[in-house]
Design an enzyme around this catalytic site. Structure first.
Site, short mmCIF file in Angstrom:
data_model
loop_
_atom_site.label_atom_id
_atom_site.label_comp_id
_atom_site.label_asym_id
_atom_site.label_seq_id
_atom_site.Cartn_x
_atom_site.Cartn_y
_atom_site.Cartn_z
N GLU A 154 11.69 5.77 14.67
CA GLU A 154 10.29 5.28 14.66
C GLU A 154 9.63 5.39 15.91
OE1 GLU A 154 9.91 0.70 14.11
OE2 GLU A 154 10.82 1.63 12.56
N HIS B 231 6.40 -0.49 10.00
CA HIS B 231 7.05 -1.77 10.69
C HIS B 231 5.95 -2.69 10.86
CE1 HIS B 231 10.40 -2.77 13.59
NE2 HIS B 231 9.93 -3.73 13.06
N ARG C 278 16.13 -2.51 10.18
CA ARG C 278 15.91 -1.58 11.04
C ARG C 278 16.44 -0.13 10.49
NH1 ARG C 278 13.55 -4.87 13.70
NH2 ARG C 278 13.79 -5.50 15.35
#
Length: 327
Positions: free
Chosen positions: A270, A288, A241
């Site tokens: 993000e 991601h 993360r």
């Protein structure tokens, strides 16, 4: 006849998933490309019994107070830092996630990102596309080896172990790891991995891969102090993360070549990306996508759907995160 439960799908998902849910529920979908604001998300949940979330929708005490009908939130991601589990448990709302189905795919990508970072693939492609390649030279984008080097893994859950196996058995790497709890001897042997302290991991690894879950306590686990321990030729890869890494400290280290390179699939805040990351050439950036293969993303979404169906039909789910009373 009892009215069917009402479900919100918080983001656009595969049509097959929608149809599966419609066999059991009244389903409200979200148009492609739409991301609801917190206020809009709360408004849509006020008359819903369940929700399929994607990891970006926050379920906390304020939302739960405004949505008293809600009984279950099913994340299609393995990470669940968008869930306030204490608040959900207190409100009697079940939380589920989607582990296991994405382990091998995510490990594949983690290793791909490691290789792209160490071998300077993105940096060299930008050079070529810009028309700057005029001649070959012996040290043209010479990067770091993967085979025979030391791989350090911070976080040794399912995905960390899968990356360790790829490194040890596929590339002959020496694998060291640090985790909140040490693996048993059999798992260490299967992974070809050796347990070390956090400081030793950063100091001795040629390549560091972050696979630990995000919690408030893990915020900026990797900052200036940890990066300072790393070898000048080392690389850092984050598929965990974004908040795990202090991005400003990382940018400073990359710019000053205190470490060789970094590969990031996740970012703090993000989908906004720290603008400073875009100014350094020795970083590989991806949006991601570590679990992004069609079979895996389908399996993730279907697992979330099956958790919703199981909860309302049998009171059983496959991957609970907390304990509450079923319907």
């Amino acid at each position: 006849m009892r009215q069917r439960p009402a479900i919100l799908i918080a983001r656009d998902v595969f049509p097959a998933v929608v149809e599966r849910l419609r066999e059991h529920f009244e389903v409200e979908t979200t148009p492609p490309g739409v991301v609801w604001s917190a206020v809009e998300f709360t408004e849509r949940l006020q008359d819903k019994d369940g929700v399929l979330t994607t990891g970006g929708e926050r379920i906390d005490a304020a939302l739960l107070a405004a949505c008293p009908r809600l009984k279950i939130a099913a994340n299609l991601a393995v990470g669940h830092n968008n869930f306030d589990l204490d608040a959900m448990t207190a409100a009697g709302v079940l939380a589920t996630n989607a582990p296991d189905v994405l382990t091998e795919t995510t490990a594949d990508f983690g290793f791909a990102l490691l290789m792209a970072t160490a071998r300077r693939i993105t940096e060299s492609e930008h050079f070529l596309r810009a028309g700057r390649w005029k001649q070959w030279s012996l040290d043209l984008f010479a990067g770091a080896d993967i085979h025979g080097t030391t791989l350090g893994i911070l976080g040794m859950g399912r995905i960390g172990q899968a990356i360790a196996r790829r490194g040890a058995h596929g590339f002959g790497m020496r694998v060291i790891y640090h985790n909140r709890s040490r693996l048993d001897a059999a798992k260490e042997a299967a992974c070809g991995a050796r347990y070390v302290s956090r400081d030793d991991l950063f100091a001795h690894a040629d390549h560091v891969v972050l696979v630990l879950p995000y919690t408030p306590a893990a915020h900026h686990t990797v900052g200036a102090a940890e990066i300072a321990l790393m070898k000048p030729g080392a690389t850092l890869v984050n598929i965990a993360r974004g908040g795990i890494v202090d991005e400003d400290a990382l940018v400073a280290a990359l710019r000053e070549r205190r470490i060789a390179a970094a590969g990031l699939d996740v970012f703090e805040g993000e989908p906004q990306v720290n603008p400073a990351l875009l100014t350094v050439p020795n970083v590989v950036l991806t949006p991601h996508i570590a679990s992004a293969t069609l079979p895996t993303r389908m399996a993730m979404a279907m697992l979330a759907a099956e958790n919703l169906i199981g909860f309302f039909t049998t009171g059983q789910v496959r991957t609970p995160l907390n304990r509450v009373s079923s319907v």
